[in-house]
Scaffold this active site. Structure first.
Site, PDB file in Angstrom:
ATOM      1  N   LYS A  79       1.168  -0.973  -0.255  1.00  0.00           N
ATOM      2  CA  LYS A  79       0.027   0.481  -0.263  1.00  0.00           C
ATOM      3  C   LYS A  79       0.778   1.073   0.399  1.00  0.00           C
ATOM      4  O   LYS A  79       1.526   1.171   0.911  1.00  0.00           O
ATOM      5  CB  LYS A  79      -0.863   0.273   0.830  1.00  0.00           C
ATOM      6  CG  LYS A  79      -1.797   1.157   1.312  1.00  0.00           C
ATOM      7  CD  LYS A  79      -2.510   1.306   2.675  1.00  0.00           C
ATOM      8  CE  LYS A  79      -3.070   2.490   2.799  1.00  0.00           C
ATOM      9  NZ  LYS A  79      -4.517   1.966   3.697  1.00  0.00           N
ATOM     10  N   LYS A 110      -1.751  -1.270  -3.668  1.00  0.00           N
ATOM     11  CA  LYS A 110      -2.452  -0.242  -3.818  1.00  0.00           C
ATOM     12  C   LYS A 110      -2.007   0.912  -3.460  1.00  0.00           C
ATOM     13  O   LYS A 110      -0.854   1.101  -3.196  1.00  0.00           O
ATOM     14  CB  LYS A 110      -4.088  -0.105  -2.431  1.00  0.00           C
ATOM     15  CG  LYS A 110      -4.366   0.763  -2.159  1.00  0.00           C
ATOM     16  CD  LYS A 110      -5.155   0.413  -0.941  1.00  0.00           C
ATOM     17  CE  LYS A 110      -6.574   1.987  -0.010  1.00  0.00           C
ATOM     18  NZ  LYS A 110      -6.545   1.702   0.643  1.00  0.00           N
TER      19      LYS A 110
HETATM   20  C1  PBG Z   1      -6.355   3.348   5.737  1.00  0.00           C
HETATM   21  C2  PBG Z   1      -7.440   3.542   4.236  1.00  0.00           C
HETATM   22  C3  PBG Z   1      -7.367   3.512   2.724  1.00  0.00           C
HETATM   23  C4  PBG Z   1      -8.045   3.070   2.157  1.00  0.00           C
HETATM   24  C5  PBG Z   1      -8.438   2.271   2.787  1.00  0.00           C
HETATM   25  N1  PBG Z   1      -8.237   1.881   3.944  1.00  0.00           N
HETATM   26  C6  PBG Z   1      -6.698   5.364   2.892  1.00  0.00           C
HETATM   27  C7  PBG Z   1      -5.764   5.859   3.563  1.00  0.00           C
HETATM   28  O1  PBG Z   1      -4.447   5.248   3.845  1.00  0.00           O
HETATM   29  O2  PBG Z   1      -5.503   6.779   3.815  1.00  0.00           O
HETATM   30  C8  PBG Z   1      -7.756   4.525   0.914  1.00  0.00           C
HETATM   31  C9  PBG Z   1      -9.271   3.390  -0.131  1.00  0.00           C
HETATM   32  C10 PBG Z   1      -9.739   4.574  -1.311  1.00  0.00           C
HETATM   33  O3  PBG Z   1      -8.796   5.798  -1.333  1.00  0.00           O
HETATM   34  O4  PBG Z   1     -10.327   4.160  -1.057  1.00  0.00           O
HETATM   35  N2  PBG Z   1      -7.706   2.363   6.285  1.00  0.00           N
END
Ligand code: PBG
Length: 333
Positions: free
Chosen positions: A200, A253
């Site tokens: 991520k 991601k």
């Molecule tokens: C954090 C989380 C995020 C997303 C899913 N889980 C955002 C972040 O790291 O701030 C992002 C999903 C998206 O942008 O569609 N738990």
């Protein structure tokens, strides 16, 4: 080896739609899609301004109808995110593992309504529940990795208890998969799976989600725990570590700006189910351009989703899920 195709005309295989279908290398089906669902504590379903066409739902009838619509289109996987009142938030995000929170209640309701037809995923993180908006505990202005792990474990157990099939840790703390696996096993949830957000990235494409989930960090950023966008090979290491810790599925991601990473992970671990998250900013970009008439939104959406499949993802988490399932009946290609 040098090859030449003196008599070849590739356009023969592009002449009709049926011929193009015959030689298409990539498939996309509702089976590949996971629907992200924001479950709120509000009284009514609300539009999310930064995500045109997307809504957040209180635990109740409208939520059930929304998921029912997805099921009707062949989408039988949903991942839940909680949206809670400011008054529920605190420095340690304890509400993440309160059985009365929106996610456990929604898990219970959806499981009761749909049984095992529906695969229920629960995102495990603290950012929706901490007053500082970080994914882990803050100590001395830094994110304390190890102190955060037991809280993730508690949240995962709470969601397992409420009915989740799969828990999905997204906080990027080192060792989170191991800690969650151990806790699930200890509490008797050996059959609950883990889909890890292994690779991520610290991405600007999460902007609209953070508005939707009210989970933006109130100071600093997430670069000390999420991956550096300049790295690809490191993603393989993250994935292998998560597998060793007990992850059943892994994720890359965002998806669209990281297709090379999806491909790299796919090739490194061909035997593991791989998910990719077509994140909020990727969704809203398509929507915004389409609203202005600058692109054809439907075709662009399908192109993006096929690209993610082509790169090697088995599963795609996408806010386009419902429209995509509808559009699949009549592909523009
Ligand atoms: C954090 C989380 C995020 C997303 C899913 N889980 C955002 C972040 O790291 O701030 C992002 C999903 C998206 O942008 O569609 N738990």
């Amino acid at each position: 080896m040098r090859v030449s195709f003196p008599a070849h005309r590739p356009r023969r295989l592009r002449r009709t739609r049926a011929i193009r279908d015959a030689v298409a290398e990539t498939d996309l089906s509702p089976r590949n899609l996971i629907l992200p669902v924001f479950v709120s504590e509000g009284r009514d379903a609300e539009d999310i301004p930064a995500m045109p066409g997307y809504r957040r739902y209180p635990v109740g009838e409208e939520l059930v109808r929304h998921v029912e619509e997805a099921l009707g289109l062949g989408i039988n996987k949903a991942i839940l995110f909680g949206v809670v009142e400011e008054s529920r938030k605190g420095p340690t995000g304890d509400y993440a593992y309160d059985p009365k929170g929106p996610v456990p209640r929604a898990l219970g309701l959806l499981r009761e309504t749909f049984g095992d037809r529906l695969v229920l995923f629960a995102d495990v993180c603290l950012c929706e529940y901490t007053d500082h908006g970080h994914c882990g505990l803050v100590a001395g202005g830094r994110i304390d990795n190890d102190a955060t792990l037991p809280l993730y474990a508690r949240a995962a157990v709470t969601y397992a208890e409420a009915g989740a099939d799969v828990v999905a840790p997204s906080g990027m703390m080192d060792g989170q998969v191991r800690e969650i696996r151990r806790a699930l096993d200890e509490e008797g949830y050996r059959d609950v799976a883990i889909m890890s957000y292994s690779a991520k990235y610290a991405s600007a494409f999460y902007g609209p989600f953070r508005v939707a989930a009210e989970s933006a960090p109130r100071f600093g950023d997430r670069r000390s725990y999420q991956m550096d966008p300049r790295n690809a090979r490191e993603a393989v290491k993250e994935v292998l570590m998560d597998l060793e810790e007990g992850a059943d599925m892994v994720m890359v991601k965002p998806a669209l700006a990281y297709l090379d990473v999806i491909r790299l992970v796919r090739e490194a671990v061909p035997y593991v189910p791989l998910a990719a998250y077509n994140v909020s900013g990727e969704y809203s970009m398509v929507k915004a351009a389409a609203e202005r008439g600058w692109i054809d939104g439907r075709t662009a959406m399908l192109e993006v989703l096929f690209a993610i499949r082509r790169a090697g993802a088995d599963l795609i988490l996408t806010y386009h899920a419902l429209e995509a399932a509808r559009a699949l009946a009549d592909l523009p290609f």
